[in-house]
Design a protein around this motif. Structure first.
Motif, PDB file in Angstrom:
ATOM      1  N   LYS A  38      -1.308 -38.011 -12.000  1.00  0.00           N
ATOM      2  CA  LYS A  38      -2.356 -38.385 -12.951  1.00  0.00           C
ATOM      3  C   LYS A  38      -3.643 -37.659 -12.610  1.00  0.00           C
ATOM      4  O   LYS A  38      -3.871 -37.304 -11.458  1.00  0.00           O
ATOM      5  CB  LYS A  38      -2.586 -39.904 -12.905  1.00  0.00           C
ATOM      6  CG  LYS A  38      -1.456 -40.720 -13.457  1.00  0.00           C
ATOM      7  CD  LYS A  38      -1.644 -42.193 -13.186  1.00  0.00           C
ATOM      8  CE  LYS A  38      -1.290 -42.526 -11.749  1.00  0.00           C
ATOM      9  NZ  LYS A  38      -1.204 -43.975 -11.496  1.00  0.00           N
ATOM     10  N   SER A  92       0.095 -46.631 -20.697  1.00  0.00           N
ATOM     11  CA  SER A  92      -1.165 -45.897 -20.636  1.00  0.00           C
ATOM     12  C   SER A  92      -0.886 -44.414 -20.829  1.00  0.00           C
ATOM     13  O   SER A  92       0.012 -43.858 -20.189  1.00  0.00           O
ATOM     14  CB  SER A  92      -1.864 -46.122 -19.291  1.00  0.00           C
ATOM     15  OG  SER A  92      -2.169 -47.491 -19.110  1.00  0.00           O
ATOM     16  N   ASN A  96      -6.564 -40.930 -16.214  1.00  0.00           N
ATOM     17  CA  ASN A  96      -6.198 -41.875 -15.162  1.00  0.00           C
ATOM     18  C   ASN A  96      -6.425 -43.328 -15.596  1.00  0.00           C
ATOM     19  O   ASN A  96      -7.537 -43.700 -15.967  1.00  0.00           O
ATOM     20  CB  ASN A  96      -7.016 -41.583 -13.904  1.00  0.00           C
ATOM     21  CG  ASN A  96      -6.549 -42.386 -12.708  1.00  0.00           C
ATOM     22  OD1 ASN A  96      -6.682 -43.590 -12.675  1.00  0.00           O
ATOM     23  ND2 ASN A  96      -5.989 -41.697 -11.723  1.00  0.00           N
ATOM     24  N   PRO A  97      -5.382 -44.186 -15.513  1.00  0.00           N
ATOM     25  CA  PRO A  97      -5.504 -45.590 -15.935  1.00  0.00           C
ATOM     26  C   PRO A  97      -5.459 -46.578 -14.774  1.00  0.00           C
ATOM     27  O   PRO A  97      -5.257 -47.770 -14.989  1.00  0.00           O
ATOM     28  CB  PRO A  97      -4.256 -45.764 -16.795  1.00  0.00           C
ATOM     29  CG  PRO A  97      -3.221 -44.982 -16.036  1.00  0.00           C
ATOM     30  CD  PRO A  97      -3.960 -43.815 -15.359  1.00  0.00           C
ATOM     31  N   ASP A  98      -5.627 -46.114 -13.538  1.00  0.00           N
ATOM     32  CA  ASP A  98      -5.341 -46.955 -12.374  1.00  0.00           C
ATOM     33  C   ASP A  98      -6.140 -48.252 -12.357  1.00  0.00           C
ATOM     34  O   ASP A  98      -5.585 -49.333 -12.090  1.00  0.00           O
ATOM     35  CB  ASP A  98      -5.605 -46.173 -11.083  1.00  0.00           C
ATOM     36  CG  ASP A  98      -4.545 -45.117 -10.819  1.00  0.00           C
ATOM     37  OD1 ASP A  98      -3.524 -45.110 -11.529  1.00  0.00           O
ATOM     38  OD2 ASP A  98      -4.752 -44.281  -9.918  1.00  0.00           O
ATOM     39  N   GLN A 101      -4.775 -50.771 -15.082  1.00  0.00           N
ATOM     40  CA  GLN A 101      -3.486 -51.376 -14.772  1.00  0.00           C
ATOM     41  C   GLN A 101      -3.575 -52.282 -13.543  1.00  0.00           C
ATOM     42  O   GLN A 101      -2.976 -53.352 -13.513  1.00  0.00           O
ATOM     43  CB  GLN A 101      -2.440 -50.280 -14.564  1.00  0.00           C
ATOM     44  CG  GLN A 101      -2.127 -49.498 -15.824  1.00  0.00           C
ATOM     45  CD  GLN A 101      -0.971 -48.524 -15.654  1.00  0.00           C
ATOM     46  OE1 GLN A 101      -0.522 -48.263 -14.534  1.00  0.00           O
ATOM     47  NE2 GLN A 101      -0.495 -47.966 -16.750  1.00  0.00           N
ATOM     48  N   SER A 112       4.074 -51.759 -16.009  1.00  0.00           N
ATOM     49  CA  SER A 112       3.148 -50.708 -16.431  1.00  0.00           C
ATOM     50  C   SER A 112       3.805 -49.341 -16.405  1.00  0.00           C
ATOM     51  O   SER A 112       4.610 -49.032 -15.524  1.00  0.00           O
ATOM     52  CB  SER A 112       1.894 -50.709 -15.550  1.00  0.00           C
ATOM     53  OG  SER A 112       2.239 -50.446 -14.209  1.00  0.00           O
ATOM     54  N   TYR A 114       2.919 -45.075 -17.132  1.00  0.00           N
ATOM     55  CA  TYR A 114       1.934 -44.022 -17.396  1.00  0.00           C
ATOM     56  C   TYR A 114       2.661 -42.762 -17.831  1.00  0.00           C
ATOM     57  O   TYR A 114       3.649 -42.338 -17.205  1.00  0.00           O
ATOM     58  CB  TYR A 114       1.090 -43.697 -16.172  1.00  0.00           C
ATOM     59  CG  TYR A 114       0.294 -42.413 -16.376  1.00  0.00           C
ATOM     60  CD1 TYR A 114      -0.842 -42.415 -17.174  1.00  0.00           C
ATOM     61  CD2 TYR A 114       0.728 -41.204 -15.834  1.00  0.00           C
ATOM     62  CE1 TYR A 114      -1.540 -41.253 -17.411  1.00  0.00           C
ATOM     63  CE2 TYR A 114       0.028 -40.039 -16.066  1.00  0.00           C
ATOM     64  CZ  TYR A 114      -1.106 -40.062 -16.849  1.00  0.00           C
ATOM     65  OH  TYR A 114      -1.797 -38.902 -17.101  1.00  0.00           O
ATOM     66  N   HIS A 140      -6.445 -43.015 -22.743  1.00  0.00           N
ATOM     67  CA  HIS A 140      -7.489 -42.670 -21.785  1.00  0.00           C
ATOM     68  C   HIS A 140      -7.897 -41.206 -21.925  1.00  0.00           C
ATOM     69  O   HIS A 140      -7.050 -40.308 -21.905  1.00  0.00           O
ATOM     70  CB  HIS A 140      -6.993 -42.911 -20.356  1.00  0.00           C
ATOM     71  CG  HIS A 140      -6.564 -44.318 -20.098  1.00  0.00           C
ATOM     72  ND1 HIS A 140      -7.337 -45.221 -19.406  1.00  0.00           N
ATOM     73  CD2 HIS A 140      -5.435 -44.994 -20.451  1.00  0.00           C
ATOM     74  CE1 HIS A 140      -6.712 -46.378 -19.339  1.00  0.00           C
ATOM     75  NE2 HIS A 140      -5.549 -46.268 -19.972  1.00  0.00           N
TER      76      HIS A 140
END
Length: 283
Positions: A38, A92, A96-98, A101, A112, A114, A140
């Motif tokens: 990511k 997502s 970056n969706p960290d 999530q 989850s 990605y 995102h």
């Protein structure tokens, strides 16, 4: 620090540490089916609306962002989510969706996923989405201009008409000009993909913080009683207290008093520590 806050902190700390050191509580697990590389998390505000936040303390950045969070659609008052027994799947796409999530997983178990683009979604992930009671799709941005490229064909993803579908946009408003809302019960516009925006939005989804309508055609939500996540500094608590808790937890594990523990500390209805130590068993 105000005396009443100090007393509250001390009482909560003694109660929580005493109880949780006696038994270990497992923590939520996040199912990451696709561990693709990511982009790095966004740690700097880049839009004109939020650029001034970069020089402010974290709790002030959170407060200013939360004032701008927009709930554009909320059919049947789906948000905030109340029933945590339902199966939740989060997909997502893009940057970056960290933080998003991870914060969602602090409230309940989630599955989850990605993917950088919708085309990277595999068949097993599509099947997982079909079986969800609640499906959260987060888009995102991955650049400083907060652009949202490769906007997916959502109708190819949302094939389970029985699920409750939520769209969250972390980027500029270009996606709002498309006709993608029909498949979703609720739509949140979060402006930027900053990690604070992600964390605050996740808390709003579960009702820890309210959403205030910015325009007449937008929607509001109220807190449903769940505790908000905060920092010791926001509440005027010296981080030295938190360091001492960490040392106490690790020392107990070292001495063999318990294999592991989970400690939660809340002050003024805000969680300032929620951390797990050690393992489930001695082996």
């Amino acid at each position: 620090m105000k005396l009443n806050k100090l007393k509250t902190f001390q009482i909560l700390l003694l109660a929580i540490v005493s109880a949780l050191f006696l038994s270990f509580c497992g923590w939520n697990e996040v199912s990451l089916e696709n561990k693709l590389d990511k982009p790095s998390p966004q740690t700097t505000w880049t839009s004109d609306l939020f650029r001034k936040n970069n020089s402010l303390p974290i709790h002030q950045q959170e407060a200013l962002f939360e004032k701008e969070l927009q709930l554009i659609k909320n059919n049947d008052k789906l948000l905030p989510l109340g029933d945590l027994s339902e199966k939740i799947v989060v997909l997502s796409i893009g940057g970056n969706p960290d933080a998003f999530q991870t914060t969602l997983a602090m409230f309940t178990d989630i599955n989850s996923i990605y993917v950088p683009t919708i085309h990277a979604l595999n068949l097993s992930q599509q099947e997982l989405i079909k079986k969800a009671d609640i499906f959260i799709l987060s888009i995102h941005s991955a650049d400083k201009d907060q652009t949202l490229s490769n906007i997916p064909e959502f109708q190819n993803v949302l094939t389970n008409d029985k699920s409750k579908n939520i769209l969250v946009v972390f980027g500029n408003s270009s996606v709002l000009e498309t006709n993608i809302f029909d498949s979703f019960n609720s739509v949140i516009f979060a402006h930027e993909n900053h990690h604070i925006a992600q964390s605050s939005t996740a808390q709003a989804i579960f009702g820890a913080i309210p959403i205030k309508a910015k325009q007449s055609n937008h929607f509001s939500t109220e807190s449903n009683g769940r505790l908000e996540f905060s920092t010791p500094s926001e509440l005027g608590i010296d981080s030295l207290y938190i360091n001492k808790i960490n040392e106490m937890a690790k020392e107990g594990i070292r001495l063999g008093a318990y294999p592991g523990c989970q400690i939660l500390v809340a002050v003024d209805n805000k969680i300032i520590l929620n951390k797990s130590y050690g393992h489930h068993t001695y082996n």
